[in-house]
Design a protein around this motif. Structure first.
Motif, mmCIF file in Angstrom:
data_model
loop_
_atom_site.group_PDB
_atom_site.id
_atom_site.type_symbol
_atom_site.label_atom_id
_atom_site.label_comp_id
_atom_site.label_asym_id
_atom_site.label_seq_id
_atom_site.Cartn_x
_atom_site.Cartn_y
_atom_site.Cartn_z
ATOM 1 N N LEU A 171 -1.335 14.974 -1.479
ATOM 2 C CA LEU A 171 -1.145 13.557 -1.211
ATOM 3 C C LEU A 171 -0.179 12.963 -2.222
ATOM 4 O O LEU A 171 -0.069 13.435 -3.356
ATOM 5 C CB LEU A 171 -2.477 12.808 -1.305
ATOM 6 N N VAL A 172 0.513 11.914 -1.803
ATOM 7 C CA VAL A 172 1.367 11.136 -2.694
ATOM 8 C C VAL A 172 0.651 9.834 -3.010
ATOM 9 O O VAL A 172 0.082 9.201 -2.108
ATOM 10 C CB VAL A 172 2.727 10.844 -2.032
ATOM 11 N N TYR A 173 0.644 9.442 -4.281
ATOM 12 C CA TYR A 173 0.128 8.111 -4.584
ATOM 13 C C TYR A 173 1.165 7.332 -5.372
ATOM 14 O O TYR A 173 1.944 7.890 -6.151
ATOM 15 C CB TYR A 173 -1.221 8.149 -5.292
ATOM 16 N N GLN A 174 1.161 6.026 -5.127
ATOM 17 C CA GLN A 174 2.142 5.104 -5.689
ATOM 18 C C GLN A 174 1.390 3.887 -6.227
ATOM 19 O O GLN A 174 0.586 3.283 -5.520
ATOM 20 C CB GLN A 174 3.129 4.681 -4.597
ATOM 21 N N ILE A 175 1.638 3.548 -7.484
ATOM 22 C CA ILE A 175 1.015 2.393 -8.114
ATOM 23 C C ILE A 175 2.117 1.433 -8.541
ATOM 24 O O ILE A 175 2.992 1.801 -9.335
ATOM 25 C CB ILE A 175 0.181 2.811 -9.340
ATOM 26 N N ASP A 176 2.093 0.220 -8.019
ATOM 27 C CA ASP A 176 3.065 -0.814 -8.365
ATOM 28 C C ASP A 176 2.342 -1.915 -9.123
ATOM 29 O O ASP A 176 1.487 -2.618 -8.558
ATOM 30 C CB ASP A 176 3.715 -1.385 -7.107
ATOM 31 N N ALA A 177 2.663 -2.058 -10.402
ATOM 32 C CA ALA A 177 2.021 -3.051 -11.259
ATOM 33 C C ALA A 177 3.024 -4.136 -11.609
ATOM 34 O O ALA A 177 4.159 -3.845 -12.022
ATOM 35 C CB ALA A 177 1.483 -2.392 -12.526
ATOM 36 N N TYR A 178 2.609 -5.388 -11.462
ATOM 37 C CA TYR A 178 3.525 -6.497 -11.728
ATOM 38 C C TYR A 178 2.730 -7.772 -11.960
ATOM 39 O O TYR A 178 1.549 -7.869 -11.612
ATOM 40 C CB TYR A 178 4.498 -6.684 -10.558
ATOM 41 N N ALA A 179 3.400 -8.742 -12.547
ATOM 42 C CA ALA A 179 2.790 -10.047 -12.812
ATOM 43 C C ALA A 179 3.845 -11.114 -12.522
ATOM 44 O O ALA A 179 4.753 -11.315 -13.336
ATOM 45 C CB ALA A 179 2.310 -10.145 -14.252
ATOM 46 N N PRO A 180 3.762 -11.767 -11.361
ATOM 47 C CA PRO A 180 4.738 -12.813 -11.046
ATOM 48 C C PRO A 180 4.735 -13.912 -12.106
ATOM 49 O O PRO A 180 3.755 -14.102 -12.843
ATOM 50 C CB PRO A 180 4.255 -13.350 -9.696
ATOM 51 N N GLU A 181 5.814 -14.653 -12.180
ATOM 52 C CA GLU A 181 5.941 -15.717 -13.168
ATOM 53 C C GLU A 181 4.773 -16.698 -13.047
ATOM 54 O O GLU A 181 4.457 -17.192 -11.963
ATOM 55 C CB GLU A 181 7.262 -16.464 -12.972
ATOM 56 N N GLY A 182 4.127 -16.955 -14.176
ATOM 57 C CA GLY A 182 3.032 -17.905 -14.222
ATOM 58 C C GLY A 182 1.692 -17.360 -13.764
ATOM 59 O O GLY A 182 0.672 -18.037 -13.898
ATOM 60 N N SER A 183 1.649 -16.133 -13.226
ATOM 61 C CA SER A 183 0.399 -15.582 -12.729
ATOM 62 C C SER A 183 -0.557 -15.304 -13.873
ATOM 63 O O SER A 183 -0.186 -14.729 -14.903
ATOM 64 C CB SER A 183 0.652 -14.295 -11.944
ATOM 65 N N ASN A 194 -0.428 10.297 3.151
ATOM 66 C CA ASN A 194 -0.751 11.645 3.617
ATOM 67 C C ASN A 194 0.466 12.179 4.355
ATOM 68 O O ASN A 194 0.694 11.852 5.515
ATOM 69 C CB ASN A 194 -1.969 11.622 4.547
ATOM 70 N N PRO A 195 1.279 13.033 3.717
ATOM 71 C CA PRO A 195 2.495 13.525 4.349
ATOM 72 C C PRO A 195 2.256 14.740 5.259
ATOM 73 O O PRO A 195 3.215 15.347 5.743
ATOM 74 C CB PRO A 195 3.365 13.913 3.157
ATOM 75 N N GLY A 337 -0.351 11.870 8.525
ATOM 76 C CA GLY A 337 0.750 10.933 8.420
ATOM 77 C C GLY A 337 0.362 9.514 8.044
ATOM 78 O O GLY A 337 1.226 8.627 7.998
ATOM 79 N N ALA A 338 -0.896 9.260 7.739
ATOM 80 C CA ALA A 338 -1.354 7.890 7.474
ATOM 81 C C ALA A 338 -0.912 7.416 6.094
ATOM 82 O O ALA A 338 -0.638 8.211 5.185
ATOM 83 C CB ALA A 338 -2.872 7.806 7.592
ATOM 84 N N GLN A 339 -0.860 6.098 5.956
ATOM 85 C CA GLN A 339 -0.635 5.453 4.672
ATOM 86 C C GLN A 339 -1.715 4.387 4.486
ATOM 87 O O GLN A 339 -1.905 3.549 5.361
ATOM 88 C CB GLN A 339 0.752 4.810 4.599
ATOM 89 N N TRP A 340 -2.412 4.451 3.369
ATOM 90 C CA TRP A 340 -3.442 3.454 3.044
ATOM 91 C C TRP A 340 -2.982 2.688 1.816
ATOM 92 O O TRP A 340 -2.455 3.271 0.854
ATOM 93 C CB TRP A 340 -4.780 4.119 2.736
ATOM 94 N N SER A 341 -3.205 1.387 1.819
ATOM 95 C CA SER A 341 -2.824 0.595 0.657
ATOM 96 C C SER A 341 -3.804 -0.546 0.457
ATOM 97 O O SER A 341 -4.528 -0.946 1.373
ATOM 98 C CB SER A 341 -1.401 0.046 0.823
#
Length: 644
Positions: A171-183, A194-195, A337-341
């Motif tokens: 499986l491939v996993y992707q983590i996107d971490a961010y904090a918008p301005e003022g958040s 799942n490729p 082939g599914a993608q869960w997020s």
């Protein structure tokens, strides 16, 4: 803003990986014996998806308990309100989350990095937020590097992207971490891909370590929880009061415990750990991340000993966790082939009414404060909007992870399969561990010196390549490992015998010993394998001593220890096995010297009772008429998870 930084702290180096393939199935800390409390859906998930082995991973057991100051690379997400640090060489773990206006650290930021045997591959360390993908237990990638890059969203918000290829499940996993301005909260968007053209069992838990104080209160929107006791029985118990104790205050718990909160579907998914003033960390998510859990070490001697084994004694911690299923004993089926997020948010929550009062009113106070901090509809909208940029290519590479994703991409591309051609998470670098497999792809053959293999491949695609490769000791060795993982024990043994016939080698002997049901012959095979090595290998020595003890060949075990070099004789696990053999053989002076000097087993496994059993066995052998209370267990040997 996203950038790189370094932190300096004492840490114990991981050391080399164990080259011996882990042929046994993963061992849970507490085997599930009775799951009668589970409903039909949970029962299906409990029985589903158990891996045969942890292959193709190797075991990480080369660490010690010697701490040395060193620098570690971290990636930083900082918007002026929250500042988060992520450890790129250790699974992308979020080491720290600070609320900048108050200067408050919201996580258990462990001031040391001490590996211990709590992970699926052995090595694990306490603190921060760990991202667990794989199977029940701490992820195989917890002490491994991840790829990291800076991504810029269409609205200009900078994102830290981390990704890897999980080899056991492919499986491939992707983590996107961010904090918008003022958040006021950190956003963590997680995607699993799942490729494959087949269904895959999936397990995910975000494990969040937070400080534990006498007045810490943990809350979640549930009135019942599933509790797995150390007797192996899964029970559905009321929350917060169970057995007359208010479990919302972890300091009330005497022993280590797991509580998986049973949150009804309409409720918002969240969990919080608050101090006496009603403030602390809250974690919430979109609905796909269904489960929430409290883990505590407890106040008994063994739990406190584990705390100081993993972290300074004056900085106890507990874990609040969030997962895809209701419990960590379950796997969920992910379609081809599914993608869960889902989107997780982390921040400082203040709810005065939650510090005292009944459970329902406290939970309501947290939900009201959470809605004010970050409304549920905005979290859902933020998750939906992420579809616009999830596949956006990085603008700057910050760190390289493993080469396994790139190797698998090349392997699949060679057969016309583009499933790992993913622009948002590019797999484009390989390293030394992948060289033998790159050669197999390029030449259809695999050759190498009689050294221990650095890596293994066991998936059907790679097995097919191995079965069609040229015959030699190394190819036959790898064929056997792949066959064993597939459940073909007889075919695996045939392959390892063929490896020996091609060229005598210790690695095939060792594998044959592991699957030999006769303790005496298994021990002999391991002794023979050890004699073929120019210098003793710790992992093989440990397995040989264990086999000799199982075969009641006590004098052979002690003779093996006597012939070891000083560094191995000083190894704590080897000393523990030597002491056990000496007690059983009647060499009580020898055993007494070892146990009196203090045996320190760096890779003592969570739930392992070997040290306390060794202590009592020694004293009972000396004088079987005395009760155990005559020789109280020293604190240094007390890792007991229960009283018994």
């Amino acid at each position: 803003m996203v950038h790189l930084d370094t932190v300096t702290l004492p840490f114990a180096a991981l050391g080399p990986d164990n080259p011996l393939p882990p042929l046994a199935p993963p061992r849970p800390v507490t085997p599930l014996i009775d799951a009668s409390a589970a409903g039909p859906d949970m029962a299906r998930n409990l029985a589903y998806g158990r891996p045969a082995t942890l292959l193709p991973y190797t075991v990480q057991d080369g660490y010690t308990r010697e701490l040395t100051d060193g620098k570690l690379t971290v990636a930083v997400v900082d918007n002026g309100v929250v500042r988060a640090e992520f450890m790129l060489d250790f699974g992308g773990r979020m080491r720290s989350l600070v609320h900048l206006p108050t200067g408050r650290e919201l996580l258990h930021r462990n001031p040391i990095l001490q590996p211990a045997n709590l992970g699926l591959r052995n090595a694990w360390f306490a603190g921060g937020v760990e991202w667990n993908l794989g199977t029940t237990g701490h992820t195989p990638l917890t002490c491994a590097p991840v790829h990291a890059a800076r991504v810029v969203r269409p609205d200009g918000v900078e994102v830290l992207r981390m990704w890897e290829f999980e080899r056991n499940r492919e499986l491939v996993y992707q983590i996107d971490a961010y904090a918008p301005e003022g958040s006021a909260v950190l956003h963590v968007h997680v995607r699993i891909i799942n490729p494959n053209a087949h269904e895959v069992p999936v397990y995910w838990w975000s494990n969040i370590a937070v400080p534990e104080t006498p007045d810490t209160r943990v809350l979640a929107p549930a009135d019942a929880a599933y509790h797995l006791a150390y007797d192996g029985v899964l029970r559905r118990v009321p929350i917060p009061v169970h057995d007359g104790v208010d479990r919302s205050y972890p300091a009330n718990g005497r022993h280590a415990a797991d509580y998986f909160y049973d949150i009804a579907p309409p409720r918002r998914r969240w969990i919080a750990a608050l101090d006496a003033g009603g403030s602390g960390l809250v974690q919430a998510s979109t609905d796909r991340l269904r489960g929430r859990k409290l883990f505590l070490w407890g106040q008994a001697g063994g739990g406190r000993r584990w705390q100081e084994w993993l972290s300074p004694a004056d900085q106890p911690y507990l874990e609040i966790q969030a997962g895809l299923a209701r419990t960590q004993l379950e796997h969920l089926p992910m379609p081809p082939g599914a993608q869960w997020s889902w989107l997780e948010v982390y921040g400082l929550l203040a709810a005065d009414a939650a510090k005292t009062g009944d459970w329902d009113s406290a939970c309501t106070a947290v939900e009201d404060a959470l809605e004010e901090l970050v409304p549920r509809h905005l979290v859902d909208a933020e998750h939906d909007a992420a579809r616009q940029w999830l596949d956006q290519p990085p603008v700057e590479r910050l760190h390289n992870g493993s080469g396994w994703g790139a190797l698998e991409r090349l392997h699949r591309s060679a057969t016309g399969d583009p499933s790992l051609e993913l622009p948002g998470v590019p797999f484009d670098t390989t390293g030394d561990e992948q060289e033998p497999w790159l050669n197999l792809l390029a030449t259809g053959d695999m050759r190498g010196p009689l050294e221990a293999p650095l890596s293994y491949q066991v998936t059907p695609g790679w097995r097919q390549r191995l079965e069609h490769a040229g015959d030699n000791w190394l190819t036959w060795l790898h064929r056997g490992v792949a066959r064993w993982h597939a459940g073909e024990a007889d075919a695996a043994r045939d392959a390892w015998h063929a490896s020996l016939a091609a060229t005598a080698n210790p690695w095939a002997l060792r594998n044959l010993a592991v699957c030999d049901e006769n303790a005496d012959s298994a021990a002999s095979l391991l002794l023979q394998a050890g004699e073929m090595l120019p210098t003793p290998l710790r992992a093989l020595t440990v397995e040989t001593l264990q086999a000799l003890l199982a075969a009641d060949r006590l004098r052979d075990a002690l003779a093996l220890v006597d012939g070891l070099p000083p560094d191995l004789r000083a190894d704590g696990r080897i000393q523990m096995l030597e002491c056990s053999a000496a007690i059983a053989e009647g060499s009580l002076d020898r055993a007494g010297r070892l146990i009196g000097a203090g045996i320190v087993v760096a890779d003592l496994r969570e739930g392992e009772d070997a040290l306390d059993q060794l202590w009592f066995a020694y004293h009972e052998r000396r004088d079987p008429t005395l009760p155990r209370t005559a020789h109280p267990l020293p604190r240094s040997y007390d890792f007991r998870m229960t009283e018994s």
